[in-house]
Each structure stands twice: as structure tokens, then as C-alpha cells.
Motif scaffolding. Structure first.
Motif, short mmCIF file in Angstrom:
data_model
loop_
_atom_site.label_atom_id
_atom_site.label_comp_id
_atom_site.label_asym_id
_atom_site.label_seq_id
_atom_site.Cartn_x
_atom_site.Cartn_y
_atom_site.Cartn_z
N GLU A 27 -13.80 -21.32 -51.81
CA GLU A 27 -12.81 -22.12 -51.09
C GLU A 27 -13.21 -22.27 -49.62
OE1 GLU A 27 -8.94 -22.06 -52.03
OE2 GLU A 27 -9.25 -21.52 -54.10
N GLY A 28 -14.45 -22.58 -49.36
CA GLY A 28 -14.89 -22.83 -47.98
C GLY A 28 -14.94 -21.58 -47.15
N LEU A 29 -14.07 -21.51 -46.16
CA LEU A 29 -14.05 -20.39 -45.23
C LEU A 29 -13.20 -19.23 -45.71
CD1 LEU A 29 -13.80 -22.21 -41.79
CD2 LEU A 29 -15.81 -21.20 -42.85
N ALA A 30 -12.65 -19.31 -46.90
CA ALA A 30 -11.75 -18.25 -47.38
C ALA A 30 -12.41 -16.88 -47.42
CB ALA A 30 -11.19 -18.62 -48.74
N PRO A 31 -13.66 -16.74 -47.92
CA PRO A 31 -14.27 -15.39 -47.89
C PRO A 31 -14.44 -14.85 -46.47
CG PRO A 31 -15.42 -16.78 -49.45
CD PRO A 31 -14.48 -17.67 -48.68
N LEU A 32 -14.77 -15.72 -45.52
CA LEU A 32 -14.89 -15.29 -44.13
C LEU A 32 -13.53 -14.86 -43.59
CD1 LEU A 32 -16.56 -14.95 -41.56
CD2 LEU A 32 -16.10 -17.36 -41.05
N LEU A 33 -12.50 -15.62 -43.90
CA LEU A 33 -11.17 -15.25 -43.46
C LEU A 33 -10.72 -13.94 -44.09
CD1 LEU A 33 -9.40 -18.73 -43.55
CD2 LEU A 33 -10.17 -17.45 -41.54
N LEU A 34 -11.09 -13.72 -45.33
CA LEU A 34 -10.78 -12.47 -46.01
C LEU A 34 -11.46 -11.30 -45.30
CD1 LEU A 34 -9.46 -11.10 -48.50
CD2 LEU A 34 -11.66 -11.39 -49.63
N ALA A 35 -12.72 -11.48 -44.95
CA ALA A 35 -13.45 -10.43 -44.23
C ALA A 35 -12.83 -10.17 -42.87
CB ALA A 35 -14.92 -10.82 -44.09
N MET A 36 -12.45 -11.23 -42.17
CA MET A 36 -11.80 -11.07 -40.86
C MET A 36 -10.46 -10.35 -41.00
SD MET A 36 -12.75 -14.73 -39.10
CE MET A 36 -11.47 -14.58 -37.90
N GLY A 37 -9.71 -10.67 -42.04
CA GLY A 37 -8.44 -9.99 -42.28
C GLY A 37 -8.65 -8.51 -42.57
N THR A 38 -9.69 -8.20 -43.35
CA THR A 38 -9.99 -6.81 -43.65
C THR A 38 -10.34 -6.05 -42.38
OG1 THR A 38 -10.79 -7.43 -45.84
CG2 THR A 38 -11.52 -5.30 -44.99
N VAL A 39 -11.15 -6.65 -41.53
CA VAL A 39 -11.51 -6.01 -40.26
C VAL A 39 -10.28 -5.81 -39.39
CG1 VAL A 39 -12.79 -6.36 -38.11
CG2 VAL A 39 -13.90 -6.80 -40.30
N LEU A 40 -9.39 -6.80 -39.38
CA LEU A 40 -8.16 -6.69 -38.58
C LEU A 40 -7.28 -5.55 -39.08
CD1 LEU A 40 -6.43 -7.89 -36.34
CD2 LEU A 40 -5.42 -9.41 -38.04
N VAL A 41 -7.15 -5.41 -40.39
CA VAL A 41 -6.34 -4.33 -40.95
C VAL A 41 -6.96 -2.98 -40.61
CG1 VAL A 41 -5.63 -3.25 -43.11
CG2 VAL A 41 -5.32 -5.71 -42.79
N ILE A 42 -8.27 -2.85 -40.76
CA ILE A 42 -8.95 -1.59 -40.45
C ILE A 42 -8.79 -1.25 -38.97
CG2 ILE A 42 -11.22 -0.48 -40.30
CD1 ILE A 42 -11.93 -1.98 -42.89
N PHE A 43 -8.95 -2.26 -38.10
CA PHE A 43 -8.79 -2.04 -36.66
C PHE A 43 -7.36 -1.60 -36.33
CE2 PHE A 43 -7.67 -3.74 -32.45
CZ PHE A 43 -8.56 -3.03 -31.67
N SER A 44 -6.38 -2.26 -36.95
CA SER A 44 -4.98 -1.90 -36.70
C SER A 44 -4.68 -0.47 -37.13
CB SER A 44 -4.05 -2.86 -37.45
OG SER A 44 -4.24 -4.18 -37.00
N LEU A 45 -5.21 -0.08 -38.30
CA LEU A 45 -5.01 1.29 -38.76
C LEU A 45 -5.69 2.29 -37.83
CD1 LEU A 45 -5.41 0.85 -42.62
CD2 LEU A 45 -3.33 1.42 -41.36
N ALA A 46 -6.87 1.94 -37.32
CA ALA A 46 -7.57 2.83 -36.40
C ALA A 46 -6.80 3.00 -35.09
CB ALA A 46 -8.97 2.30 -36.12
N VAL A 47 -6.26 1.90 -34.56
CA VAL A 47 -5.48 1.99 -33.32
C VAL A 47 -4.22 2.82 -33.56
CG1 VAL A 47 -4.09 0.64 -31.69
CG2 VAL A 47 -6.38 -0.14 -32.33
N PHE A 48 -3.53 2.56 -34.66
CA PHE A 48 -2.34 3.34 -34.98
C PHE A 48 -2.67 4.82 -35.11
CE2 PHE A 48 0.51 5.22 -38.15
CZ PHE A 48 1.72 5.06 -37.50
N GLY A 49 -3.78 5.13 -35.77
CA GLY A 49 -4.20 6.52 -35.93
C GLY A 49 -4.51 7.16 -34.60
N ALA A 50 -5.21 6.44 -33.73
CA ALA A 50 -5.55 6.98 -32.41
C ALA A 50 -4.29 7.23 -31.58
CB ALA A 50 -6.50 6.03 -31.68
N LEU A 51 -3.35 6.30 -31.62
CA LEU A 51 -2.11 6.48 -30.88
C LEU A 51 -1.30 7.65 -31.43
CD1 LEU A 51 -1.02 2.77 -30.38
CD2 LEU A 51 -1.93 4.33 -28.67
#
Length: 63
Positions: A27-51
Motif C-alpha cells: 500500500e505505498g508508504l504504509a510499511p514505512l509508516l508502520l516502521a515509523m509508528g513502531t519507532v514512535l511507540v518504542i521511543f515513547s516507552l523509553a521516555v516513560f521508563g526513563a521518567l
């Protein structure tokens, strides 16, 4: 953390990623968007964990 619990979490995350990647494939850019979403979720969890670690650490230290 128990290695078995961590392994289960990683396995579930990989399975979730494969499921949504299968839905989004071709679906075009969907796999890239999925990867970006995954990175965003991992980053959010890391920030929450650090805080959280910082907050717990501040309970036991004197400033």
C-alpha cells in the motif's frame, strides 16, 4: 526482569508487527509508516521508563 517474561513480550511484539505488516504490505508508504509508528511507540516507552526511573530515584535521594 525475568528473561522468560521479556522473551514473551518480544515474541508478542514481533507477532503484532508481522500481522500489521502483512495487512499494510503493498500500500505505498504504509510499511514505512508502520516502521515509523513502531519507532514512535518504542521511543515513547523509553521516555516513560526513563521518567519513571527518575521519579523512583528521586524518592530515595535527597536534593
Amino acid at each position: 526482569m525475568n528473561p522468560v517474561v521479556l522473551n514473551v513480550i518480544v515474541d508478542e511484539f514481533v507477532e503484532l508487527n508481522e500481522h500489521f505488516a502483512g495487512v499494510a504490505t503493498g500500500e505505498g508508504l504504509a510499511p514505512l509508516l508502520l516502521a515509523m509508528g513502531t519507532v514512535l511507540v518504542i521511543f515513547s516507552l523509553a521516555v516513560f521508563g526513563a521518567l519513571t526511573v527518575g521519579a523512583v530515584g528521586s524518592l530515595f535521594t535527597r536534593a
